[in-house]
Design a protein around this motif. Structure first.
Motif, mmCIF file in Angstrom:
data_model
loop_
_atom_site.group_PDB
_atom_site.id
_atom_site.type_symbol
_atom_site.label_atom_id
_atom_site.label_comp_id
_atom_site.label_asym_id
_atom_site.label_seq_id
_atom_site.Cartn_x
_atom_site.Cartn_y
_atom_site.Cartn_z
ATOM 1 N N ARG A 197 13.042 -11.710 -9.490
ATOM 2 C CA ARG A 197 11.642 -11.351 -9.768
ATOM 3 C C ARG A 197 11.373 -9.866 -9.482
ATOM 4 N NH1 ARG A 197 6.265 -11.761 -7.341
ATOM 5 N NH2 ARG A 197 4.842 -12.345 -9.006
ATOM 6 N N ILE A 198 11.835 -9.390 -8.345
ATOM 7 C CA ILE A 198 11.600 -7.998 -7.965
ATOM 8 C C ILE A 198 12.304 -7.046 -8.930
ATOM 9 C CG2 ILE A 198 12.054 -6.231 -6.207
ATOM 10 C CD1 ILE A 198 11.665 -8.477 -4.099
ATOM 11 N N ASP A 199 13.565 -7.339 -9.271
ATOM 12 C CA ASP A 199 14.312 -6.416 -10.125
ATOM 13 C C ASP A 199 13.731 -6.365 -11.534
ATOM 14 O OD1 ASP A 199 16.241 -4.461 -10.504
ATOM 15 O OD2 ASP A 199 17.852 -5.876 -10.930
ATOM 16 N N ILE A 200 13.288 -7.493 -12.062
ATOM 17 C CA ILE A 200 12.660 -7.486 -13.390
ATOM 18 C C ILE A 200 11.363 -6.683 -13.351
ATOM 19 C CG2 ILE A 200 11.461 -8.941 -15.076
ATOM 20 C CD1 ILE A 200 13.633 -11.070 -14.537
ATOM 21 N N ARG A 201 10.586 -6.881 -12.310
ATOM 22 C CA ARG A 201 9.273 -6.224 -12.206
ATOM 23 C C ARG A 201 9.386 -4.745 -11.827
ATOM 24 N NH1 ARG A 201 6.436 -8.786 -7.656
ATOM 25 N NH2 ARG A 201 7.529 -7.171 -6.522
ATOM 26 N N ASP A 202 10.197 -4.428 -10.814
ATOM 27 C CA ASP A 202 10.215 -3.077 -10.241
ATOM 28 C C ASP A 202 11.506 -2.300 -10.491
ATOM 29 O OD1 ASP A 202 7.720 -3.715 -9.149
ATOM 30 O OD2 ASP A 202 8.616 -4.415 -7.269
ATOM 31 N N HIS A 203 12.514 -2.928 -11.073
ATOM 32 C CA HIS A 203 13.819 -2.288 -11.290
ATOM 33 C C HIS A 203 14.420 -1.777 -9.987
ATOM 34 C CE1 HIS A 203 13.774 -2.546 -15.659
ATOM 35 N NE2 HIS A 203 12.481 -2.365 -15.553
ATOM 36 N N ARG A 204 14.371 -2.636 -8.969
ATOM 37 C CA ARG A 204 15.013 -2.297 -7.698
ATOM 38 C C ARG A 204 15.388 -3.570 -6.970
ATOM 39 N NH1 ARG A 204 11.261 -2.317 -3.509
ATOM 40 N NH2 ARG A 204 12.563 -0.974 -2.258
ATOM 41 N N LEU A 205 16.398 -3.440 -6.117
ATOM 42 C CA LEU A 205 16.860 -4.539 -5.275
ATOM 43 C C LEU A 205 16.754 -4.037 -3.838
ATOM 44 C CD1 LEU A 205 19.956 -5.429 -7.461
ATOM 45 C CD2 LEU A 205 17.950 -6.885 -7.120
ATOM 46 N N PRO A 206 15.689 -4.398 -3.138
ATOM 47 C CA PRO A 206 15.416 -3.806 -1.820
ATOM 48 C C PRO A 206 16.490 -4.093 -0.771
ATOM 49 C CG PRO A 206 13.513 -5.046 -2.649
ATOM 50 C CD PRO A 206 14.655 -5.338 -3.555
ATOM 51 N N ASP A 207 16.902 -3.029 -0.093
ATOM 52 C CA ASP A 207 17.848 -3.168 1.022
ATOM 53 C C ASP A 207 17.318 -4.136 2.077
ATOM 54 O OD1 ASP A 207 19.531 -1.348 -0.171
ATOM 55 O OD2 ASP A 207 19.081 0.291 1.220
ATOM 56 N N ALA A 208 16.010 -4.161 2.249
ATOM 57 C CA ALA A 208 15.401 -5.013 3.276
ATOM 58 C C ALA A 208 15.631 -6.495 2.988
ATOM 59 C CB ALA A 208 13.907 -4.731 3.370
ATOM 60 N N ILE A 209 16.012 -6.830 1.771
ATOM 61 C CA ILE A 209 16.328 -8.216 1.427
ATOM 62 C C ILE A 209 17.841 -8.391 1.270
ATOM 63 C CG2 ILE A 209 16.049 -10.042 -0.299
ATOM 64 C CD1 ILE A 209 13.293 -8.787 -0.944
ATOM 65 N N VAL A 210 18.478 -7.503 0.524
ATOM 66 C CA VAL A 210 19.894 -7.662 0.188
ATOM 67 C C VAL A 210 20.789 -7.563 1.425
ATOM 68 C CG1 VAL A 210 21.820 -6.726 -1.150
ATOM 69 C CG2 VAL A 210 19.534 -6.798 -2.156
ATOM 70 N N LEU A 211 20.571 -6.572 2.259
ATOM 71 C CA LEU A 211 21.467 -6.377 3.412
ATOM 72 C C LEU A 211 21.375 -7.511 4.428
ATOM 73 C CD1 LEU A 211 21.190 -2.500 3.830
ATOM 74 C CD2 LEU A 211 22.901 -3.835 2.584
ATOM 75 N N PRO A 212 20.163 -7.934 4.855
ATOM 76 C CA PRO A 212 20.113 -9.078 5.776
ATOM 77 C C PRO A 212 20.678 -10.361 5.157
ATOM 78 C CG PRO A 212 18.002 -7.931 5.768
ATOM 79 C CD PRO A 212 18.841 -7.352 4.665
ATOM 80 N N ALA A 213 20.480 -10.537 3.852
ATOM 81 C CA ALA A 213 21.036 -11.724 3.194
ATOM 82 C C ALA A 213 22.555 -11.702 3.239
ATOM 83 C CB ALA A 213 20.543 -11.809 1.749
ATOM 84 N N SER A 214 23.135 -10.538 3.038
ATOM 85 C CA SER A 214 24.594 -10.404 3.086
ATOM 86 C C SER A 214 25.126 -10.688 4.485
ATOM 87 C CB SER A 214 24.988 -8.987 2.674
ATOM 88 O OG SER A 214 25.849 -8.999 1.593
#
Length: 155
Positions: free
Chosen positions: A24-41
């Protein structure tokens, strides 16, 4: 269901939930926030380590780690070769998805990684053919990475 299976179910459910948010975020804002991706990893790595300890089998954990590092390195190299084609968020997302795919095996890793490019390419081709995009249009690739990864697991 064993303790290890329960931990793996939580890990899969967590990555699935994060996947929906990131699409949803990437389609809307064209970004993948570190605040979500890094903790998920990091969270996935911790859950996979817990599953390995619970099961007494570290082999899937090693494969997941290698998958995460390998897919990260591949995307990092692609970003270096084609800096306008991939964003830094795509590179970091590759580490998360590589762990998930690697956990399930090398075939799933290859299928999920390839599916992202096939699906993204089909989408871009349709957008160009229908006039809804030009060669200069930015198309979010994160959603295709995610859908490709899950498709790789289902194949």
């Amino acid at each position: 269901m064993s303790g290890s299976d329960a931990v793996l179910a939580v890990a899969h459910a967590g990555v699935f939930a994060v996947s929906l948010i990131l699409i949803r975020i990437d389609i809307r804002d064209h970004r993948l926030p570190d605040a979500i991706v890094l903790p998920a990893s990091l969270g996935l790595a911790a859950l996979l380590a817990l599953a390995a300890v619970t099961a007494g089998d570290a082999e899937p954990l090693g494969r997941a780690a290698a998958g995460g590092l390998g897919l990260f390195a591949f995307y990092f190299a692609l970003r270096g070769l084609f800096p306008s084609g991939l964003g830094g968020g795509d590179v970091k997302l590759a580490a998360l998805l590589g762990q998930l795919l690697g956990l399930h095996g090398w075939t799933d890793l290859a299928a999920g990684a390839a599916a992202a490019f096939v699906l993204g390419g089909i989408h871009a081709t349709v957008m160009l053919a229908t006039g809804r995009a030009s060669r200069d249009t930015h198309i979010a690739f994160g959603p295709w990475m995610i859908v490709g990864a899950w498709a790789g697991l289902l194949a």
